[in-house]
Design an enzyme around this catalytic site. Structure first.
Site, PDB file in Angstrom:
ATOM      1  N   HIS A 235       0.803  -1.220   0.000  1.00 50.61           N
ATOM      2  CA  HIS A 235       0.000   0.000   0.000  1.00 50.61           C
ATOM      3  C   HIS A 235       0.838   1.272   0.000  1.00 50.61           C
ATOM      4  CE1 HIS A 235      -3.279  -2.667   0.278  1.00 50.61           C
ATOM      5  NE2 HIS A 235      -2.964  -3.094   1.481  1.00 50.61           N
ATOM      6  N   ARG A 292      -5.488  16.461   0.717  1.00 55.72           N
ATOM      7  CA  ARG A 292      -4.174  17.083   0.956  1.00 55.72           C
ATOM      8  C   ARG A 292      -3.394  17.147  -0.360  1.00 55.72           C
ATOM      9  NH1 ARG A 292      -3.491  11.533   2.202  1.00 55.72           N
ATOM     10  NH2 ARG A 292      -2.106  10.636   0.647  1.00 55.72           N
TER      11      ARG A 292
HETATM   12  C1  MV4 Z   1      -9.792  -2.680  -2.668  1.00 49.06           C
HETATM   13  C2  MV4 Z   1      -9.219  -3.652  -3.520  1.00 49.06           C
HETATM   14  C3  MV4 Z   1     -10.064  -4.513  -4.153  1.00 49.06           C
HETATM   15  N1  MV4 Z   1     -11.399  -4.440  -3.959  1.00 49.06           N
HETATM   16  N2  MV4 Z   1     -11.126  -2.642  -2.512  1.00 49.06           N
HETATM   17  C4  MV4 Z   1      -5.748  -0.855  -0.985  1.00 49.06           C
HETATM   18  C5  MV4 Z   1      -5.462   0.535  -0.549  1.00 49.06           C
HETATM   19  C6  MV4 Z   1      -6.780   1.136  -0.234  1.00 49.06           C
HETATM   20  N3  MV4 Z   1      -6.803   2.508  -0.656  1.00 49.06           N
HETATM   21  C7  MV4 Z   1      -7.767   0.282  -0.949  1.00 49.06           C
HETATM   22  N4  MV4 Z   1      -7.077  -0.862  -1.437  1.00 49.06           N
HETATM   23  C8  MV4 Z   1      -7.728  -1.810  -2.145  1.00 49.06           C
HETATM   24  N5  MV4 Z   1      -9.066  -1.793  -2.026  1.00 49.06           N
HETATM   25  C9  MV4 Z   1     -11.883  -3.521  -3.133  1.00 49.06           C
HETATM   26  N6  MV4 Z   1     -13.212  -3.467  -2.941  1.00 49.06           N
HETATM   27  C10 MV4 Z   1      -7.851  -3.661  -3.661  1.00 49.06           C
HETATM   28  C11 MV4 Z   1      -7.091  -2.762  -2.966  1.00 49.06           C
HETATM   29  C12 MV4 Z   1      -5.680  -2.878  -3.143  1.00 49.06           C
HETATM   30  C13 MV4 Z   1      -4.932  -1.892  -3.767  1.00 49.06           C
HETATM   31  C14 MV4 Z   1      -5.507  -0.710  -4.213  1.00 49.06           C
HETATM   32  C15 MV4 Z   1      -4.761   0.256  -4.809  1.00 49.06           C
HETATM   33  C16 MV4 Z   1      -3.412   0.050  -4.987  1.00 49.06           C
HETATM   34  C17 MV4 Z   1      -2.805  -1.090  -4.549  1.00 49.06           C
HETATM   35  C18 MV4 Z   1      -3.561  -2.070  -3.931  1.00 49.06           C
HETATM   36  C19 MV4 Z   1      -2.934  -3.236  -3.499  1.00 49.06           C
HETATM   37  C20 MV4 Z   1      -3.675  -4.196  -2.886  1.00 49.06           C
HETATM   38  C21 MV4 Z   1      -5.042  -4.015  -2.702  1.00 49.06           C
END
Ligand code: MV4
Length: 506
Positions: A235, A292
């Site tokens: 993340h 931000r």
């Molecule tokens: C998710 C997802 C898949 N499905 N939500 C990770 C950071 C946070 N801002 C939200 N994230 C995610 N939410 C749903 N419903 C996958 C991620 C996620 C991810 C998102 C953005 C960039 C990298 C990531 C790495 C793993 C999981």
């Protein structure tokens, strides 16, 4: 009118903010902890005040102390940068109550976007697509099962007070659901002091694509296009680029409009970012809003020509935006690599210490935003990111080629950094083809993190040094002209490898 700004931050972003202030003739006040007495932002600001011991909690997070310094130094405004107090609604309110301009949105907007369940509800009302899931907090097993019946597996349990990946849990099997909820709730309580969780459908291989927005206090809101941020590790973003190789012009326009609608829904003013998940079929969903300035803002500055920090200052002075949406264009392609003082080949362990030598890349199309200098000791108390290299090209290939060149030029000794890891990403064929999603680093970890002999063995280092002395000897023997004409300087391994890098490990 803003005549003086206190920067409630440190590191590269404090320096970045002071630069724009200086161009506008605005005086600056730095604040610093024990560990930051010799930091660059202290040297570069017009004045500097000590605010406490090294741990952030006792210095950069000490809201009352920072406001005191702002009052004492006659600062008109406080810029919070990113991290620390930047998304703290209480701090924003305290500043305003003390008669100081907070360079950021209203406390109300921070609160409404900070609570993810409220943000989702607000987005649904504004017609912005959200990931299918719950509209209310999960309270009992019954309601959790009902949601599962509606949206199906897999799902993610997320903390309403979370964000940025903290307090998330993936559920692939029905019988894991209740336990995952319990775990997510206790994690959320421990991390955020609030155990509210909600459920979202899990998007399997999403792209993380965010839109930069700017809004003034007179109701004008524009977007500055997108940033593709799918190259992440735990993340944490590692590389960002704009435009996204994954978007079509139509989708870009549609998402840009959705981003503006999202900002307007909370009467947003200032600079902000709307994060979207985009699935493999190019469906996009609102994820969260960052209220931000962001680390990766320079790639947007490079492609649009807009100084985002200057715009923040103008908005905070209640000026109207000086451009309309149709005035904003994307020019060429920009990429950012985040450079950290860490050892990528040893689980990315932070590697603070004294910078012995540093030579940062520059030249056409290269910007480096940093703050460390020779002799500076990178403290262990804060984020290990030491700089950002931003390259621009007329097209994506040129931006990548330029980034490879810039990373090659980046020389630093005394501390280990992530440059080699970044260079490998720049040479990865999927990355070069623009074919990647949020699983990219995990998918290619063997290739990206492979230990090569050259990187690790002392004997390889010794061989390189021997080759160097051999080279010196030949150099002395050879006639200068003959040598220069031989054109095979590159065959000497030490030169390609970087003697400084070898010396660093001995
Ligand atoms: C998710 C997802 C898949 N499905 N939500 C990770 C950071 C946070 N801002 C939200 N994230 C995610 N939410 C749903 N419903 C996958 C991620 C996620 C991810 C998102 C953005 C960039 C990298 C990531 C790495 C793993 C999981």
């Amino acid at each position: 009118m803003i005549n003086k700004v206190l920067i409630a931050n440190r590191g590269e972003i404090a320096v970045r903010i002071i630069r724009s202030c200086r161009e506008l003739g605005i005086k600056t006040v730095a604040v610093y902890s024990d560990a930051d007495r010799k930091a660059m932002h202290v040297r570069y600001a017009s004045e500097a005040y000590h605010i406490g011991p090294s741990p952030s909690r006792e210095s950069y997070l000490n809201a009352d102390m920072i406001i005191d310094v702002a009052l004492k130094s006659n600062a008109d405004a406080i810029h919070p940068g990113y991290g620390f107090l930047s998304e703290n609604a209480e701090f924003a309110q305290k500043c305003r109550d003390a008669g100081i301009i907070f360079i950021g949105p209203s406390s109300d907007a921070i609160i409404r976007m900070g609570d993810k369940i409220t943000a989702r509800q607000t987005m649904i009302e504004a017609g912005v697509p959200v990931v299918p899931g719950t509209q209310e907090k999960i309270t009992d097993d019954e309601s959790a099962r009902k949601v599962l019946d509606e949206i199906g597996l897999p799902v993610m349990i997320k903390a309403s007070a979370g964000g940025g990946g903290k307090g998330m849990r993936l559920v692939r099997k029905q019988d894991e659901l209740l336990r995952a909820i319990k775990l997510a709730q206790s994690e959320a309580l421990a991390s955020f002091g609030n155990d509210t969780v909600y459920i979202e459908k899990y998007i399997e291989s999403p792209h993380h694509i965010e839109f930069q927005i700017l809004a003034d206090t007179h109701g004008n809101t524009v977007h500055l296009f997108e940033r593709e941020c799918s190259v992440q590790r735990r993340h944490q973003k590692v590389i960002e680029e704009t435009p996204s190789p994954f978007l079509t012009p139509e989708l870009r326009a549609e998402m840009g409009n959705a981003a503006i609608a999202a900002a307007k829904a909370v009467n947003y003013f200032g600079a902000g970012t709307i994060e979207f998940l985009v699935d493999g079929n190019r469906n996009f969903y609102f994820l969260e809003m960052n209220t931000r300035l962001q680390v990766e803002h320079p790639i947007t500055e490079r492609t649009t020509g807009i100084d985002i920090v200057k715009e923040q200052l103008k908005i905070a002075s209640e000026d109207s935006l000086s451009f309309k949406q149709s005035d904003i264009k994307q020019h060429g392609h920009a990429i950012e690599c985040r450079i950290s003082a860490e050892d990528p080949f040893n689980s990315f362990t932070p590697n603070p210490g004294i910078v012995r030598h540093i030579s940062e890349p520059n030249g056409l199309g290269v910007r480096t935003d940093g703050y460390v200098y020779e002799g500076y000791e990178i403290p262990m108390h804060y984020d290990p990111m030491i700089s950002k290299v931003i390259t621009w090209g007329r097209n994506r290939k040129e931006a990548i080629d330029r980034m490879r060149r810039a990373l090659y030029e980046y020389k630093i000794t005394g501390v280990k950094t992530s440059t080699k890891f970044l260079e490998r990403i720049m040479r990865n064929t999927d990355f070069a083809a623009g074919q990647y999603d949020t699983h990219f680093i995990d998918k290619h970890k063997d290739e990206l993190l492979a230990q090569c002999d050259d990187d690790n063995s002392i004997s390889a280092d010794m061989a390189i040094i021997a080759a160097y002395f051999d080279y010196i000897k030949k150099f002395e023997k050879a006639a200068m002209g003959d040598f220069a004409l031989s054109g095979n300087g590159d065959k000497y391994k030490w030169k390609d490898y970087g003697l400084m890098k070898a010396l660093q490990r001995i």
